[in-house]
Design an enzyme around this catalytic site. Sequence first.
Site, PDB file in Angstrom:
ATOM      1  N   ASP A 151      61.822  23.869  -5.905  1.00  0.00           N
ATOM      2  CA  ASP A 151      61.059  22.727  -6.433  1.00  0.00           C
ATOM      3  C   ASP A 151      61.655  22.348  -7.784  1.00  0.00           C
ATOM      4  OD1 ASP A 151      58.726  21.044  -7.443  1.00  0.00           O
ATOM      5  OD2 ASP A 151      57.828  21.798  -5.603  1.00  0.00           O
ATOM      6  N   ASP A 166      66.514  20.292  -7.565  1.00  0.00           N
ATOM      7  CA  ASP A 166      66.185  18.885  -7.338  1.00  0.00           C
ATOM      8  C   ASP A 166      66.896  18.501  -6.046  1.00  0.00           C
ATOM      9  OD1 ASP A 166      66.208  16.105  -7.202  1.00  0.00           O
ATOM     10  OD2 ASP A 166      66.418  15.863  -9.373  1.00  0.00           O
ATOM     11  N   VAL A 167      66.130  18.100  -5.022  1.00  0.00           N
ATOM     12  CA  VAL A 167      66.738  17.860  -3.706  1.00  0.00           C
ATOM     13  C   VAL A 167      67.739  16.708  -3.698  1.00  0.00           C
ATOM     14  CG1 VAL A 167      64.832  18.848  -2.372  1.00  0.00           C
ATOM     15  CG2 VAL A 167      64.811  16.397  -2.940  1.00  0.00           C
ATOM     16  N   TYR A 176      57.880   3.947  -0.007  1.00  0.00           N
ATOM     17  CA  TYR A 176      57.633   5.272   0.588  1.00  0.00           C
ATOM     18  C   TYR A 176      57.769   5.202   2.108  1.00  0.00           C
ATOM     19  CZ  TYR A 176      54.862   9.484   1.778  1.00  0.00           C
ATOM     20  OH  TYR A 176      54.412  10.688   2.285  1.00  0.00           O
ATOM     21  N   LYS A 216      60.151   7.253   4.960  1.00  0.00           N
ATOM     22  CA  LYS A 216      59.578   8.110   6.008  1.00  0.00           C
ATOM     23  C   LYS A 216      59.936   7.601   7.408  1.00  0.00           C
ATOM     24  CE  LYS A 216      57.673  11.141   3.247  1.00  0.00           C
ATOM     25  NZ  LYS A 216      58.205  12.519   3.203  1.00  0.00           N
TER      26      LYS A 216
HETATM   27  N1  LIG Z   1      49.500  14.552   1.240  1.00  0.00           N
HETATM   28  C1  LIG Z   1      49.504  13.684   2.233  1.00  0.00           C
HETATM   29  O1  LIG Z   1      48.472  13.051   2.533  1.00  0.00           O
HETATM   30  C2  LIG Z   1      50.751  13.471   3.049  1.00  0.00           C
HETATM   31  C3  LIG Z   1      50.672  12.660   4.179  1.00  0.00           C
HETATM   32  C4  LIG Z   1      51.804  12.462   4.956  1.00  0.00           C
HETATM   33  C5  LIG Z   1      53.007  13.060   4.603  1.00  0.00           C
HETATM   34  N2  LIG Z   1      53.061  13.820   3.474  1.00  0.00           N
HETATM   35  C6  LIG Z   1      54.345  14.441   3.180  1.00  0.00           C
HETATM   36  O2  LIG Z   1      54.181  15.848   3.169  1.00  0.00           O
HETATM   37  C7  LIG Z   1      55.070  16.443   2.216  1.00  0.00           C
HETATM   38  C8  LIG Z   1      54.297  17.310   1.260  1.00  0.00           C
HETATM   39  O3  LIG Z   1      53.278  16.529   0.646  1.00  0.00           O
HETATM   40  P1  LIG Z   1      52.205  17.176  -0.346  1.00  0.00           P
HETATM   41  O4  LIG Z   1      50.921  16.467  -0.154  1.00  0.00           O
HETATM   42  O5  LIG Z   1      52.243  18.662  -0.262  1.00  0.00           O
HETATM   43  O6  LIG Z   1      52.840  16.661  -1.748  1.00  0.00           O
HETATM   44  P2  LIG Z   1      52.759  17.233  -3.236  1.00  0.00           P
HETATM   45  O7  LIG Z   1      52.944  16.073  -4.133  1.00  0.00           O
HETATM   46  O8  LIG Z   1      51.555  18.086  -3.420  1.00  0.00           O
HETATM   47  O9  LIG Z   1      54.050  18.192  -3.309  1.00  0.00           O
HETATM   48  C9  LIG Z   1      55.334  17.659  -3.334  1.00  0.00           C
HETATM   49  C10 LIG Z   1      56.226  18.630  -4.092  1.00  0.00           C
HETATM   50  O10 LIG Z   1      57.561  18.078  -4.125  1.00  0.00           O
HETATM   51  C11 LIG Z   1      58.099  18.342  -5.389  1.00  0.00           C
HETATM   52  N3  LIG Z   1      59.183  17.415  -5.696  1.00  0.00           N
HETATM   53  C12 LIG Z   1      59.088  16.105  -6.056  1.00  0.00           C
HETATM   54  N4  LIG Z   1      60.305  15.620  -6.314  1.00  0.00           N
HETATM   55  C13 LIG Z   1      61.192  16.631  -6.079  1.00  0.00           C
HETATM   56  C14 LIG Z   1      62.601  16.731  -6.158  1.00  0.00           C
HETATM   57  N5  LIG Z   1      63.377  15.693  -6.569  1.00  0.00           N
HETATM   58  N6  LIG Z   1      63.189  17.907  -5.830  1.00  0.00           N
HETATM   59  C15 LIG Z   1      62.419  18.963  -5.454  1.00  0.00           C
HETATM   60  N7  LIG Z   1      61.088  18.925  -5.382  1.00  0.00           N
HETATM   61  C16 LIG Z   1      60.481  17.766  -5.699  1.00  0.00           C
HETATM   62  C17 LIG Z   1      56.924  18.209  -6.348  1.00  0.00           C
HETATM   63  O11 LIG Z   1      57.178  18.862  -7.593  1.00  0.00           O
HETATM   64  C18 LIG Z   1      55.800  18.864  -5.546  1.00  0.00           C
HETATM   65  O12 LIG Z   1      55.692  20.249  -5.821  1.00  0.00           O
HETATM   66  C19 LIG Z   1      55.821  15.280   1.576  1.00  0.00           C
HETATM   67  O13 LIG Z   1      57.048  15.069   2.257  1.00  0.00           O
HETATM   68  C20 LIG Z   1      54.899  14.101   1.819  1.00  0.00           C
HETATM   69  O14 LIG Z   1      55.588  12.878   1.777  1.00  0.00           O
HETATM   70  C21 LIG Z   1      51.980  14.048   2.698  1.00  0.00           C
END
Ligand SMILES: NC(=O)c1ccc[n+]([C@@H]2O[C@H](COP(=O)([O-])OP(=O)(O)OC[C@H]3O[C@@H](n4cnc5c(N)ncnc54)[C@H](O)[C@@H]3O)[C@@H](O)[C@H]2O)c1
Length: 244
Positions: A36, A57-58, A147, A151
């Site tokens: 992360d 950082d991805v 976004y 996706k």
């Molecule tokens: N929460 C929702 O309702 C939801 C719905 C559909 C899809 N998603 C997808 O599920 C996945 C997880 O979502 P979540 O709710 O756990 O999100 P979250 O925001 O709680 O966690 C995302 C994590 O990614 C990290 N991050 C951000 N930029 C980064 C980078 N450049 N390099 C490395 N890490 C980085 C952040 O620090 C964070 O810890 C994501 O791909 C999101 O798009 C989430």
Amino acid sequence: MRMAGKVAVITGGARGQGAAEAALFAREGARVVVTDVDETGGRATAAGFGGEFARMDVSDEAAWEEVLDGVLARHGRLDVLVNNAARYWTRPLMEESVSGLGQIFAVNLHGPFLGIRAAAKRMSGGGSIINVSSTAGTTGYPGHGAYGMTKWALRGLTKVAAAELAAQGIRVNCLIPGAIAGPMLEQSVPAEVLADPAHWAGTPLARAGRPDEVAQAALFLACDDSSYLTGTELVVDGGATGTG
Ligand SMILES: NC(=O)c1ccc[n+]([C@@H]2O[C@H](COP(=O)([O-])OP(=O)(O)OC[C@H]3O[C@@H](n4cnc5c(N)ncnc54)[C@H](O)[C@@H]3O)[C@@H](O)[C@H]2O)c1
């Protein structure tokens, strides 16, 4: 112990779904490396189950090389990659900018692209790669232009990668969460709205999902239970997009 003997890397694992997946995979016997940009959260999450943390950082290609070389040096193998890290915001198309697109594409799309390539060349005994898309990548939600583009594109990338990497025994699948409780969801929907049953009228299971529920689906795609699945999509959305 469905992940016994496997080594898994999870991006964006400091919190939310990534953290839930990391803990579940570890409980199922995997050696898990949480990555992360949030070092404090990532270290705390990994410490919670005796796993490892690496800052990455991805969107940084050199960081992928360094982190995955370290995984191979320490563990001798790589079996599973979850491309979970993402950025999120809502903004009408008329207010979005090319620089905004660049920022979100760098993380949500270039990140998984770099991850697939870096992982695939190190998965010597086959493997499983999971790309985390969203129901914003299957429908057209207002405000989800930037976004949503990332996706939607990730689903296409999944299919191409599945076709190209099958010969190496690498399966590539897409996880499609709907509304999952946590900070990302609360960025677009206020907590009081989420607590209102009327908000869930279009969702047969009538609530937000939990990160641990998404983690169970990720576990299925990660482990050998899904050995004949590649290039497919697993929707975890309480029926929100599949029943209307
Ligand atoms: N929460 C929702 O309702 C939801 C719905 C559909 C899809 N998603 C997808 O599920 C996945 C997880 O979502 P979540 O709710 O756990 O999100 P979250 O925001 O709680 O966690 C995302 C994590 O990614 C990290 N991050 C951000 N930029 C980064 C980078 N450049 N390099 C490395 N890490 C980085 C952040 O620090 C964070 O810890 C994501 O791909 C999101 O798009 C989430």
